[in-house]
Design a protein around this motif. Structure first.
Motif, PDB file in Angstrom:
ATOM      1  N   ARG A  85       2.112  -0.579  -9.562  1.00  0.00           N
ATOM      2  CA  ARG A  85       3.320   0.011  -8.781  1.00  0.00           C
ATOM      3  C   ARG A  85       4.510  -0.871  -9.011  1.00  0.00           C
ATOM      4  NH1 ARG A  85       2.452   3.447  -3.664  1.00  0.00           N
ATOM      5  NH2 ARG A  85       0.004   3.893  -3.688  1.00  0.00           N
ATOM      6  N   ASP A 123      -0.098   7.362  -4.851  1.00  0.00           N
ATOM      7  CA  ASP A 123      -0.702   7.453  -3.623  1.00  0.00           C
ATOM      8  C   ASP A 123      -1.989   8.298  -3.698  1.00  0.00           C
ATOM      9  OD1 ASP A 123       1.281   6.036  -2.653  1.00  0.00           O
ATOM     10  OD2 ASP A 123       2.698   7.405  -1.956  1.00  0.00           O
ATOM     11  N   PRO A 169      -3.930   1.299  -3.798  1.00  0.00           N
ATOM     12  CA  PRO A 169      -3.329   0.632  -2.498  1.00  0.00           C
ATOM     13  C   PRO A 169      -1.936   0.320  -2.536  1.00  0.00           C
ATOM     14  CG  PRO A 169      -4.990  -0.809  -3.746  1.00  0.00           C
ATOM     15  CD  PRO A 169      -4.782   0.553  -4.567  1.00  0.00           C
ATOM     16  N   PRO A 170      -1.148   0.166  -1.506  1.00  0.00           N
ATOM     17  CA  PRO A 170       0.102  -0.064  -1.520  1.00  0.00           C
ATOM     18  C   PRO A 170       0.561  -1.131  -2.410  1.00  0.00           C
ATOM     19  CG  PRO A 170      -0.598   0.510   0.778  1.00  0.00           C
ATOM     20  CD  PRO A 170      -1.655   0.257  -0.138  1.00  0.00           C
ATOM     21  N   ASP A 171      -0.336  -2.266  -2.310  1.00  0.00           N
ATOM     22  CA  ASP A 171       0.168  -3.380  -3.193  1.00  0.00           C
ATOM     23  C   ASP A 171      -0.393  -3.576  -4.700  1.00  0.00           C
ATOM     24  OD1 ASP A 171      -2.387  -3.549  -2.374  1.00  0.00           O
ATOM     25  OD2 ASP A 171      -2.340  -5.610  -1.599  1.00  0.00           O
ATOM     26  N   GLU A 202       6.169   9.064  -6.543  1.00  0.00           N
ATOM     27  CA  GLU A 202       5.165   7.916  -6.103  1.00  0.00           C
ATOM     28  C   GLU A 202       3.937   8.778  -5.526  1.00  0.00           C
ATOM     29  OE1 GLU A 202       6.547   5.382  -3.047  1.00  0.00           O
ATOM     30  OE2 GLU A 202       5.889   3.587  -4.078  1.00  0.00           O
ATOM     31  N   TYR A 203       4.063   9.798  -4.642  1.00  0.00           N
ATOM     32  CA  TYR A 203       2.616  10.244  -4.201  1.00  0.00           C
ATOM     33  C   TYR A 203       2.049  10.732  -5.169  1.00  0.00           C
ATOM     34  CZ  TYR A 203      -0.048  13.469  -1.894  1.00  0.00           C
ATOM     35  OH  TYR A 203      -1.221  14.338  -1.541  1.00  0.00           O
TER      36      TYR A 203
END
Ligand code: DAH
Length: 337
Positions: free
Chosen positions: A149, A138, A143-145, A133-134
Motif C-alpha cells: 500500500r 481492503d 492488512p492496513p500496514d 483502495e477498497y
C-alpha cells in the motif's frame, strides 16, 4: 462524282486508326479541309454538274465535309486530352512496398491465454484501471500496514489515497464475486500499474490475467490440474512445472507456479538467475475473509485464484530478453511476431 465522294470517305475512314501524333492530325487537315484540299476541289467542280444532279451531289458533298470536319475535331480533342493526362511521374522509380500492421506480441499472448482458458470453461470479465483502495487492497485482505500500500509501490491518483491505478487484476475478483453468485469461473485480463524502477525485467505498466473459480468443493488439486493443463497447452507438453509455497494476503494456502527455464532448459543461466526455474504465476485457495467480504459463505463455498504476468510469458515465447523492447514501439521488433 458520287463515286469520288464515296472514295474520299473510305479513304478518311481507313486513315483514322493511323492518326496518332499532332503531325498526323495536321496532315489530315491539309489533305481534306483546306481550300486546296480534296473536298474543296470537289465543291469547286459543282458548278459543272448538270442542274438535275446538283441537289443530290451537293447534299452528299456537304455530308462528306461535315464528316471530315467532325473527324478532325474529335481527333484533335482526343489528342489534347491524352497529351494532358500523361502522368508527371518518374516511371523508373522503384515501387513502394505496402506496410501491413500486425498485432502486438503482448496482445497475441493475451489472446492465446484467454482462448485456452475459454476452452477450459472460463468466462471473461473486466474491471476498471482506476480502482479504489477498497477493491485493490481492503477487500483482498491486505492488512492496513501492508507494504504494497506504500506510495513507493502504488500510483495514487489523489492525495487522500482513496483512488489509485490498480496494482494487480485481483480487484476484479472482488467485483465479479459481488456481482454474481457461485458457481463462478472467470478470467480477467487487463493492464496494471506499479511505481517501479524500469529495467530489463520490470516496467511501471504491464499486463496480468487473473483467474477465479468459486463453487462447492473446489480443491487445491483442481487448481493444480487446471494450471498444469493450461501451461502444457501454452508451452508444449515437454515443459516442466513446479508449485512452490508462497504468500498472498488473499489466498490461503498460496503458491507460485514455476516453469523450467526456456533458455538453459533447467541447467541455470542469467535469465533464471541460475535456478533453472522461472516464476510465471501466483495462485492459491481464495482466503475465507475475501469470500466473506463478497457475501459468499466460506463454510459452503471454496475457490481458487491465480494471476499470470503476460509480459513475462511473452518474453518466454518470443525470446525477447529485455522487457523494454516490447514497448519501445520499434517496428523492426514488433513486426516479427
Ligand atoms: N495479484 C498478485 C500479484 O499481482 C498475483 C496473484 C497471486 C493473483 C495469487 C492471484 C493469486 O489471483 O491467487 O502479484
Amino acid at each position: 462524282m458520287l463515286d469520288e465522294i464515296k472514295n474520299i470517305r473510305t479513304e478518311i475512314e481507313k486513315k483514322i486508326p493511323n492518326i496518332k501524333t499532332a503531325d498526323d492530325i495536321e496532315k489530315f487537315r491539309l489533305e481534306f479541309l483546306v481550300k486546296k484540299g480534296s473536298i474543296q476541289l470537289l465543291f469547286d467542280r459543282l458548278k459543272d454538274v448538270p442542274k438535275e444532279e446538283k441537289p443530290l451531289i451537293g447534299k452528299e458533298l456537304n455530308l462528306l465535309r461535315n464528316f471530315a470536319e467532325e473527324t478532325y475535331k474529335s481527333l484533335k480533342e482526343k489528342f489534347e486530352k491524352e497529351s494532358q493526362s500523361v502522368p508527371d511521374i518518374d516511371l523508373t522509380l522503384p515501387g513502394r512496398i505496402g506496410f501491413t500492421g500486425s498485432r502486438h506480441p503482448v496482445l497475441l499472448t493475451m489472446n492465446e491465454m484467454v482462448n485456452i482458458f475459454v476452452r477450459l470453461g472460463f468466462d471473461v470479465a473486466e474491471g476498471p484501471d482506476i480502482e479504489d483502495e477498497y477493491h485493490n487492497f481492503d477487500a483482498l485482505n491486505f492488512p492496513p500496514d501492508h507494504p504494497a500500500r506504500d506510495m513507493q509501490d502504488t500510483f495514487f491518483i489523489e492525495s487522500d489515497r482513496k483512488l489509485l491505478l490498480r496494482t494487480h487484476t485481483s480487484p476484479v475478483q472482488i467485483r465479479v464475486m459481488k456481482g454474481m453468485k457461485p458457481p463462478i469461473r472467470c478470467i480477467m485480463p487487463g493492464r496494471v500499474y506499479r511505481n517501479e524502477a524500469i529495467n530489463a525485467r520490470s516496467l511501471a505498466e504491464f499486463h496480468q490475467i487473473e483467474g477465479l473459480y468459486v463453487d462447492k468443493h473446489v480443491t487445491l488439486a483442481e487448481l493444480k490440474g487446471t494450471l498444469i493443463k493450461f501451461a502444457k497447452q501454452m508451452y508444449g507438453s515437454n515443459s516442466k512445472f513446479r508449485f512452490r509455497p508462497s504468500f498472498f494476503p488473499f489466498t490461503e494456502p498460496s503458491a507460485e507456479l514455476d516453469i523450467s527455464c526456456f533458455l538453459c532448459g533447467g541447467e541455470g543461466c542469467r535469465v533464471c538467475k541460475h535456478s533453472g526455474w522461472l516464476e510465471i504465476a501466483g495462485c492459491g485457495m481464495v482466503h475465507p475473509n475475501v469470500l466473506k467480504e463478497c457475501g459468499i459463505d466460506p463454510e459452503v463455498y471454496s475457490g481458487y485464484a491465480f494471476g499470470f504476468g503476460i509480459e513475462r510469458v511473452t518474453m518466454l515465447r518470443t525470446g525477447i530478453d529485455d522487457i523494454r523492447l516490447l514497448y519501445e514501439n520499434d517496428v523492426r521488433v514488433l513486426e516479427q511476431f
